[in-house]
Every structure is written in structure tokens, then in C-alpha cells.
Design an enzyme around this catalytic site. Structure first.
Site, PDB file in Angstrom:
ATOM      1  CE  LYS A 117      -5.528  -1.420   1.947  1.00  0.00           C
ATOM      2  NZ  LYS A 117      -4.228  -2.099   1.907  1.00  0.00           N
ATOM      3  CB  THR A 152      -0.918   0.028   1.231  1.00  0.00           C
ATOM      4  OG1 THR A 152      -1.795  -1.105   1.173  1.00  0.00           O
ATOM      5  CG2 THR A 152      -1.753   1.295   1.262  1.00  0.00           C
ATOM      6  CE  LYS A 191       2.051   1.671   4.859  1.00  0.00           C
ATOM      7  NZ  LYS A 191       1.582   1.024   3.584  1.00  0.00           N
TER       8      LYS A 191
END
Length: 293
Positions: free
Chosen positions: A171, A96, A239
Site C-alpha cells: 500500500k 492502512t 497520514k
């Protein structure tokens, strides 16, 4: 593409099981990990030889897959792999990352005669172990079609969103939705406990109605038990949310709820819970209702 030669870079809690499924499905897998001990342990468990370098892992591979940490890790691993990949091979990045990085790496790959798919996944560690992940992909139609059979080894759902970078943007949409749902679930749990309700009975009553969700099905019981030593770590969620908030700011969007929940995860980190599952938001309510007991 059963029997194809595949390299897998990054054997963490997600990458290790994903690479394992490739072996089970009959692919010839070479695996590499930054810490050699983990690569050797994984290789021993799957009866294959470990690779001592990225160059060795990707040499001659039809597909190179990666699942590492943050943007700097993803860039370093991809650029090292590109140097040694054969022309026509496809790089599939399950990390990601920011959409900007995915777009840049895609251009580098295509300039070298390589294919590219940014394919972040959702489903957590359990999804990786059970081979039931969802991959959201940014790629040309040709690269996606070629990569799809390999990803199907560990993915139940694989969707091409659009060109390079759109997988990562999707995402981000996923993580925005999850952040709100988990916070809502944490508040619901706190309220149920404060009212002295049987949390198992509450789950039976509401989980199949409009309030139901994957998070409720998979995290309600462990939240009730104050058990969070598993799953998708708070550190990684922060994150991901940092990437989300940066991308939103670039478009002039203010995501109030996402920003709020990110701050709550910061509290969990500050209390030493960075490696706990994201459902540990419930710990912020640990003492709710105690005053009246």
C-alpha cells in the site's frame, strides 16, 4: 463463504459501503462503530441489528474485518477484538497502517489461535461503494485462502503479496505512485488552463495515450471544475505518506518527490482543506496564468 457470520468494525466512508456489500452477498453481518449513532444508522439502512460493543460484534464470528483510522486506532480495535474472538476465526485489517504494526498484530493473533490478514485497499470511496476495490494482502497462504471469498464481496482484485506486513508495504508503494501522479496531473491542468486550452478536448486527446491513468480518468474533470468535496481526504493521504516516509527513512531511502508532495498537501491542510479530495493539489495553481489575461 456466502452466509458466514462476519463482524465489521468501523463504518466510515470506506467501511460502511464495504460492510453493506457483505450484507448484499448474503453474509450474516454484525457491525460496530465507535460512534453508536453511525452504527445504528447503518444497521437500519441494511435491516440488521447494530452491535453496542466490539465484544458483541465479534462473538462467534468466522471473520472479523476492520477499517478504522491510524495505527493507534487499528491496534486498540484489533486487540479488543482478539480478546473475544473464537479460536480459528480470522481477523482482516483493511486499515492502512505501518508494516511494523501489522507484523505485531499478526503475532498476537497467531498466539491466540487466530488467523490474520493485513489487507489495505485502494480504489477510494467510489471503489468501496461500487464493490471494485483492490486489496493487497499480507498473510499465510491458508489465512489468505480462507479470507479471499469474504473480501471478494467488495473487491475486484485481491492479491497476496507475502507474509504479514507485506500488504501494508505494498500500500505504501501504491501511495508513493499516486502522490507523483496527482501532482503531475495538477501541474498539467494548471498548464492547460494557463494556455487557454479546452480541458475537455485535452482530456479526449491524451487520456487514452501514454499519459492516461486512473487519476486522469476520474479526477481531470472535477479538477477542471475546482470541485474537491468528495473522495479520499488530504488528511488521510498525509497520514499514509507519513507512514511511507518513516518506512523509507528506516531503510536509508530519501523519496524526494513523495516528500515534496507531502509538503504540498500540508499547504492544503493549512488552508483548511484537510477533508478535500487528494486531487485538491490543483488548488495550489488556482491563479496560474492570470497575469497575462
Amino acid at each position: 463463504m456466502s452466509g458466514s457470520q462476519v463482524a465489521f468494525l468501523g463504518l466510515g466512508v470506506m467501511g460502511g459501503p464495504m460492510a453493506g456489500w457483505l450484507v448484499q452477498k448474503g453474509h450474516q453481518v454484525r457491525a460496530w462503530n465507535r460512534s453508536p449513532g453511525k452504527a445504528e444508522s447503518w444497521a437500519s439502512a441494511h435491516a440488521v441489528r447494530p452491535s453496542s460493543s466490539i465484544a458483541q460484534a465479534v462473538d462467534g464470528a468466522d471473520m472479523v474485518l476492520a477499517c478504522v483510522g491510524d495505527d493507534p486506532d487499528a491496534r486498540a480495535v484489533a486487540e479488543a477484538a482478539f480478546t473475544h474472538m473464537r479460536a480459528g476465526a480470522i481477523y482482516i485489517d483493511h486499515t492502512t497502517t505501518s508494516a511494523a504494526l501489522a507484523s505485531d498484530l499478526s503475532k498476537q493473533a497467531h498466539n491466540r489461535g487466530l488467523g490474520w490478514v493485513d489487507a489495505p485497499v485502494s480504489g477510494g470511496q467510489a471503489g468501496a461503494v461500487n464493490g471494485r476495490l483492490t486489496a493487497m494482502c499480507g498473510a499465510t497462504e491458508a489465512d489468505f485462502s480462507a479470507a479471499h471469498p469474504v473480501m471478494s464481496a467488495y473487491c475486484a482484485t485481491i492479491v497476496r503479496i507475502g507474509e504479514a506486513g507485506t500488504g501494508q508495504l505494498t500500500k505504501m508503494v501504491n501511495q508513493i505512485a499516486i502522490a507523483g501522479v496527482v501532482q503531475g496531473l495538477a501541474e498539467a491542468m494548471a498548464f492547460a488552463k494557463a494556455q487557454g486550452l479546452d480541458t475537455d478536448a485535452v482530456l479526449a486527446a491524451i487520456s487514452k495515450g501514454a499519459a492516461g491513468s486512473w487519476q486522469m480518468d476520474n479526477r481531470w474533470v472535477s479538477m477542471a471544475e475546482d470541485r474537491f468535496d468528495f473522495g479520499f481526504a488530504v488528511d488521510w493521504m498525509r497520514k499514509d505518506l507519513r507512514i511511507v516516509l518513516e518506512a523509507a527513512e528506516a531503510k536509508g531511502l530519501t523519496l524526494e518527490l513523495t516528500k515534496l508532495v507531502d509538503g504540498y498537501y500540508g499547504e492544503i491542510q493549512a488552508a483548511g482543506g484537510g477533508r478535500l479530495d487528494t486531487s485538491s493539489l490543483a488548488r495550489r495553481f488556482r491563479h496560474a496564468g492570470k497575469a497575462e489575461e
